[in-house]
Design an enzyme around this catalytic site. Sequence first.
Site, PDB file in Angstrom:
ATOM      1  N   LEU A  49       0.478  -6.805  -2.369  1.00  0.00           N
ATOM      2  CA  LEU A  49       0.757  -8.061  -3.074  1.00  0.00           C
ATOM      3  C   LEU A  49       2.228  -8.422  -2.914  1.00  0.00           C
ATOM      4  CD1 LEU A  49      -1.118  -7.096  -6.352  1.00  0.00           C
ATOM      5  CD2 LEU A  49      -1.797  -9.000  -4.874  1.00  0.00           C
ATOM      6  N   HIS A  80      -0.141  -3.512   8.869  1.00  0.00           N
ATOM      7  CA  HIS A  80      -0.671  -4.836   8.520  1.00  0.00           C
ATOM      8  C   HIS A  80      -1.065  -5.541   9.819  1.00  0.00           C
ATOM      9  CE1 HIS A  80      -1.559  -8.426   6.491  1.00  0.00           C
ATOM     10  NE2 HIS A  80      -0.512  -8.553   5.703  1.00  0.00           N
ATOM     11  N   TYR A 119      -0.861 -12.577  10.903  1.00  0.00           N
ATOM     12  CA  TYR A 119       0.470 -12.103  11.281  1.00  0.00           C
ATOM     13  C   TYR A 119       0.452 -11.551  12.718  1.00  0.00           C
ATOM     14  CZ  TYR A 119       1.436 -12.983   6.406  1.00  0.00           C
ATOM     15  OH  TYR A 119       1.566 -13.606   5.184  1.00  0.00           O
ATOM     16  N   ARG A 142      -5.062  -9.436  -7.234  1.00  0.00           N
ATOM     17  CA  ARG A 142      -4.594 -10.183  -8.399  1.00  0.00           C
ATOM     18  C   ARG A 142      -4.938  -9.534  -9.742  1.00  0.00           C
ATOM     19  NH1 ARG A 142      -7.592 -14.410  -7.781  1.00  0.00           N
ATOM     20  NH2 ARG A 142      -8.343 -13.790  -5.734  1.00  0.00           N
TER      21      ARG A 142
END
Length: 363
Positions: A24, A173, A178, A317
Amino acid sequence: MPSLNDPIRIGAIDAKNRIFMAPLTRGRATREHVPTPIMVEYYTQRAGAGVILTEATGISQEGLGWPYAPGIWSDEQVEAWKPVVKAVHESGGRIVCQLWHMGRVVHPSFNDGKAPISSSATTAPDEAHTYEGKQPYAEARALPVDEIPRLLADYDRAARNAIAAGFDGVQIHAANGYLIDQFLRDNTNHRDDRYGGSIENRIRLLTEVTQTVADAIGKDRTGVRLSPNGQIQGVDDSNPDALFGAAAAALSKIGIAFLELREPGPNGTFGKPNHPPVAPVIRQAFDGPLILNSDYDPAAAEAALADGKADAIAFGRPFIANPDLVERIATHAPLQKDVQATWYSQGPEGYIDYPTLTESQAA
């Protein structure tokens, strides 16, 4: 079948439960991308997670284009991460550093005006978040083959730095549009060399980065994140089943500790996918622990484990507003709602001030 509260071993990491904290981005580092003391408290509050996957953390200045996001390429950054990791460990937690290169979505203002790099000379849609506000993205420079060893060296250094800071492992990642995702998918990868064209070629950078990191710190401390379903930041693929099935098989052959997938369902918060779920294809192709992420509530997470679709679930979240999410799930307590306005702000509000269940009951 296992439940969310059962322990699991992923590679060299013993996790006390299967409720992982998803990466996050929160924007609480310095402008020079150095972690700050407030981050110690934030991560320690959430040490009840089976494994914390940190916010995306830059492997180099070239690859980091988000205001106040942390990095892991310098000695100063390593030293600033050490108290974060130490505090999580002292609270009984496990923490893995997510290694990030943003590719074409790095605005030139983050890198002395230099064009960002990508698989091909393309431009991301929408606008970049910069220190000067939102600005249009710039066209990327296609990364030449002779620069790929330099990129691999950046991943090698970042992985070694993460272990030096005390992290239990790293996650590469390779998702969300990306750099590595820009190489994987055919609408952004227009190359005609050994890194483009066929699926075998387009997964090459992913496998080379993963092997480099695994050689540096051990495959049992190396994980990967993929986002197999749907367009994100303008990145998409014409045949995601074949692409991500091949990527998962290649990662399985390397023997990584875990694979995490961000794959929104039909009612995803940030838009519906344009393709049926790819996770079942990946489940068949990947032999190691599989972690699913995106829009799970506790009931759906338990069902995914019971059905054998996943070995753990990463919650994003819900961990923002519920530092004690594990306890709340275990006791079937209500979950607090996060405040989007403070997701990326630079202070304690909306970061370390969400009360635990015990604190709420005492108030």
